[in-house]
Design a protein around this motif. Structure first.
Motif, short mmCIF file in Angstrom:
data_model
loop_
_atom_site.label_atom_id
_atom_site.label_comp_id
_atom_site.label_asym_id
_atom_site.label_seq_id
_atom_site.Cartn_x
_atom_site.Cartn_y
_atom_site.Cartn_z
N ALA A 350 0.84 -1.21 0.00
CA ALA A 350 0.00 0.00 0.00
C ALA A 350 0.86 1.25 0.00
CB ALA A 350 -0.92 -0.01 1.21
N ASN A 351 1.97 1.22 0.73
CA ASN A 351 2.88 2.36 0.77
C ASN A 351 3.48 2.65 -0.60
OD1 ASN A 351 4.29 4.42 2.22
ND2 ASN A 351 6.12 3.15 2.20
N SER A 352 3.71 1.58 -1.36
CA SER A 352 4.24 1.74 -2.71
C SER A 352 3.15 2.16 -3.70
CB SER A 352 4.88 0.42 -3.17
OG SER A 352 5.36 0.52 -4.49
N VAL A 353 1.98 1.55 -3.58
CA VAL A 353 0.88 1.84 -4.52
C VAL A 353 0.42 3.28 -4.39
CG1 VAL A 353 -1.51 1.27 -5.09
CG2 VAL A 353 0.12 -0.56 -4.63
N LYS A 354 0.37 3.80 -3.17
CA LYS A 354 -0.13 5.18 -2.98
C LYS A 354 0.75 6.21 -3.69
CE LYS A 354 2.30 6.31 1.33
NZ LYS A 354 3.20 7.28 0.70
N PHE A 360 -5.34 5.71 -5.06
CA PHE A 360 -4.85 5.32 -3.74
C PHE A 360 -4.10 6.48 -3.08
CE2 PHE A 360 -5.90 1.15 -5.22
CZ PHE A 360 -6.14 0.41 -4.08
N GLY A 361 -3.43 7.30 -3.88
CA GLY A 361 -2.75 8.46 -3.33
C GLY A 361 -3.74 9.46 -2.73
N ASP A 362 -4.84 9.71 -3.43
CA ASP A 362 -5.88 10.62 -2.93
C ASP A 362 -6.51 10.07 -1.65
OD1 ASP A 362 -5.39 12.25 -5.08
OD2 ASP A 362 -7.14 11.57 -6.24
N TYR A 363 -6.75 8.77 -1.62
CA TYR A 363 -7.35 8.15 -0.45
C TYR A 363 -6.42 8.26 0.76
CZ TYR A 363 -9.58 4.58 2.48
OH TYR A 363 -10.20 3.93 3.51
N TYR A 364 -5.13 8.01 0.55
CA TYR A 364 -4.15 8.12 1.64
C TYR A 364 -4.12 9.54 2.19
CZ TYR A 364 0.40 8.71 3.87
OH TYR A 364 1.40 9.04 4.74
N ARG A 365 -4.06 10.52 1.31
CA ARG A 365 -3.99 11.93 1.75
C ARG A 365 -5.26 12.34 2.49
NH1 ARG A 365 -0.95 12.04 -2.97
NH2 ARG A 365 -2.79 12.28 -4.31
N LYS A 366 -6.41 11.83 2.05
CA LYS A 366 -7.68 12.13 2.72
C LYS A 366 -7.66 11.59 4.15
CE LYS A 366 -12.60 10.94 2.59
NZ LYS A 366 -13.65 10.15 1.90
N LYS A 373 -3.01 13.03 15.12
CA LYS A 373 -1.91 12.18 15.61
C LYS A 373 -1.83 10.88 14.82
CE LYS A 373 -3.25 11.85 19.87
NZ LYS A 373 -3.24 11.51 21.32
N HIS A 374 -0.61 10.33 14.78
CA HIS A 374 -0.35 9.06 14.09
C HIS A 374 -0.93 9.07 12.66
CE1 HIS A 374 0.75 7.77 18.08
NE2 HIS A 374 -0.48 7.93 18.52
N GLN A 375 -0.74 10.19 11.99
CA GLN A 375 -1.40 10.38 10.69
C GLN A 375 -0.92 9.37 9.64
OE1 GLN A 375 -0.08 14.53 10.81
NE2 GLN A 375 -2.19 15.16 10.39
N HIS A 376 0.39 9.24 9.49
CA HIS A 376 0.91 8.35 8.45
C HIS A 376 0.55 6.90 8.72
CE1 HIS A 376 3.57 6.42 5.58
NE2 HIS A 376 4.16 5.77 6.58
N LYS A 377 0.77 6.47 9.95
CA LYS A 377 0.51 5.07 10.29
C LYS A 377 -0.96 4.72 10.08
CE LYS A 377 1.12 1.72 14.04
NZ LYS A 377 1.60 1.54 15.44
N ARG A 378 -1.85 5.58 10.54
CA ARG A 378 -3.29 5.32 10.39
C ARG A 378 -3.69 5.33 8.93
NH1 ARG A 378 -7.79 8.51 9.58
NH2 ARG A 378 -9.75 7.73 10.47
N ALA A 379 -3.25 6.34 8.20
CA ALA A 379 -3.63 6.46 6.78
C ALA A 379 -3.10 5.29 5.97
CB ALA A 379 -3.12 7.78 6.21
#
Length: 412
Positions: A350-354, A360-366, A373-379
């Motif tokens: 998922a980290n690569s696909v985003k 997937f990039g838009d979904y991650y940023r949303k 808090k813990h924004q990257h890990k949660r997203a």
């Protein structure tokens, strides 16, 4: 009529309990955990099943590291059991422990555990059957070893950086090039003192970096100046301590290179086996052979799962619901169980696909912007959960990935 066979596994033996549909114990015995013992167990299961007679045989074992793997595979592949519609299940020990709590004042021994496993089979609602085809098993051995080596590599690099701080305390703050690049590690292997590095001619140090870095530095002279600046700003060590640290750094570098070479060899073996397994996962941008193999080797045949939600639960990418009356909690915790290898490869993928697929990039940023808090890990974990749905569709339908934006553009 069904026959339920509970097996408590240890490295030495198999405690067995056979139970009918009414919960009556038919047989209870122990066999050695080897080929001869498993063969005797098979014969006993066949004899009891034919005597009932049973229309289906369910065999359950706790997932006890490597010890349950051989008997489970033996029982699954046995022709006599296959003819009698035998199904083999490996059950999370946590499920048996929780199931036991329903029985008040029940003793604790291995025969009781076998009885509990048989009774748990009788109650139904079981996980998917364990056994996968041999090519998936071979792939799984490789991808799990790669998982092991990658984590070892991370630990070794952290250990190296700790000792690098003794040698050159200002290195990471002054030099923006990776210390694990070939040229810089070669420089460290030369065991130059900080004063010797400072005394070097900048042009000579730049030529050294250029030659050993195979011209990969866009500006080797700038990197050379940064290294000398870090050497000047760093604390000095006594000769005896510096010699010890140099030896540690050299040994650590050799360990890192050895692990990297092993990972490369595994990657080649993974690609060879993966080429013989039809799949469309690599049509997803950002998923190469390693991530595809890691996901496939843990899922196996997708028809083992009822739907994508079952795959997500198996990976541990599910959040518990907390609802009471009109209250419905928004902040819930992810379940602690699940296949950690599948979860690792899904999250890494998922980290690569985003980074390569706009949807997937838009979904991650949303998801990243939703919490403070813990924004990257949660997203990232939520993006992995979204990836599960895509993986399930592609594998179940043998379908090639087509981004929605391309589909919409084609319609327009």
């Amino acid at each position: 009529m069904k026959l339920f066979v509970g097996i408590d596994v240890s490295s030495k033996d198999l405690k067995v309990c056979m139970m009918n549909g009414e919960g009556d114990t038919l047989q209870s015995f122990t066999v050695d955990n080897n080929l001869e013992g498993a063969s005797h167990l098979r014969d006993q299961i066949v004899a009891v099943a034919d005597k009932l007679p049973s229309k289906e045989i369910q065999i359950g074992l706790e997932a006890t590291s490597v010890y349950s793997w051989h008997p489970a595979m033996f029982l699954h592949e046995d022709e006599a059991l296959q003819k009698r519609k035998a199904k083999v299940f490996t059950i999370n020990p946590k499920l048996i422990t929780k199931f036991k709590e329903a029985y008040v004042d029940l003793d604790k021994n291995d025969h009781i555990d076998a009885w509990l496993i048989a009774d748990r089979l009788r109650f139904g609602r079981l996980p998917m059957t364990m056994v996968m085809q041999e090519q998936y098993i071979a792939l799984q051995r490789l991808t799990r070893m790669r998982f092991h080596l990658v984590h070892n590599l991370t630990r070794e690099k952290q250990y190296f950086l700790t000792n690098l701080f003794y040698k050159c305390s200002a290195f990471t703050s002054e030099v923006d090039s990776s210390v694990f690049g070939h040229a810089i590690t070669e420089l460290l292997l030369e065991k130059y003192s900080l004063d010797e590095i400072v005394a070097m001619d900048v042009a000579d140090l730049a030529d050294y970096l250029k030659d050993h870095g195979k011209n990969r530095f866009p500006d080797p002279e700038r990197v050379a100046k940064c290294i000398q600046k870090a050497a000047r700003a760093s604390y000095r060590l006594s000769k005896v301590v510096e010699d010890s640290v140099d030896l540690i750094l050299g040994t650590s570098i050799q360990s890192i290179r050895s692990i990297q070479a092993q990972i490369k060899e595994l990657d080649q073996a993974i690609e060879r086996i993966l080429s013989g397994i039809p799949n469309t996962l690599q049509t997803i941008p950002g998923i190469g052979p390693v991530y595809a193999a890691g996901i496939l080797s843990e899922i196996g045949d997708i028809t083992r799962f009822d739907d994508q939600a079952a795959v997500a639960k198996y990976a541990g990418l599910v959040w518990r619901k907390h609802q009471s009356g009109a209250f419905d909690a928004e902040d819930t915790k992810r379940i602690k169980s699940g296949n950690r290898f599948l979860r690792y490869y899904l999250v890494e993928a998922a980290n690569s696909v985003k980074n390569r697929d706009p949807e997937f990039g838009d979904y991650y940023r949303k998801k990243y912007k939703e919490v403070p808090k813990h924004q990257h890990k949660r997203a990232l974990v939520l993006t992995a959960r979204k990836l599960v749905r895509l993986v399930d569709v592609l594998l179940r339908n043998d379908q090639i990935y087509t981004p929605r934006r391309k589909v919409n553009a084609a319609k327009d």
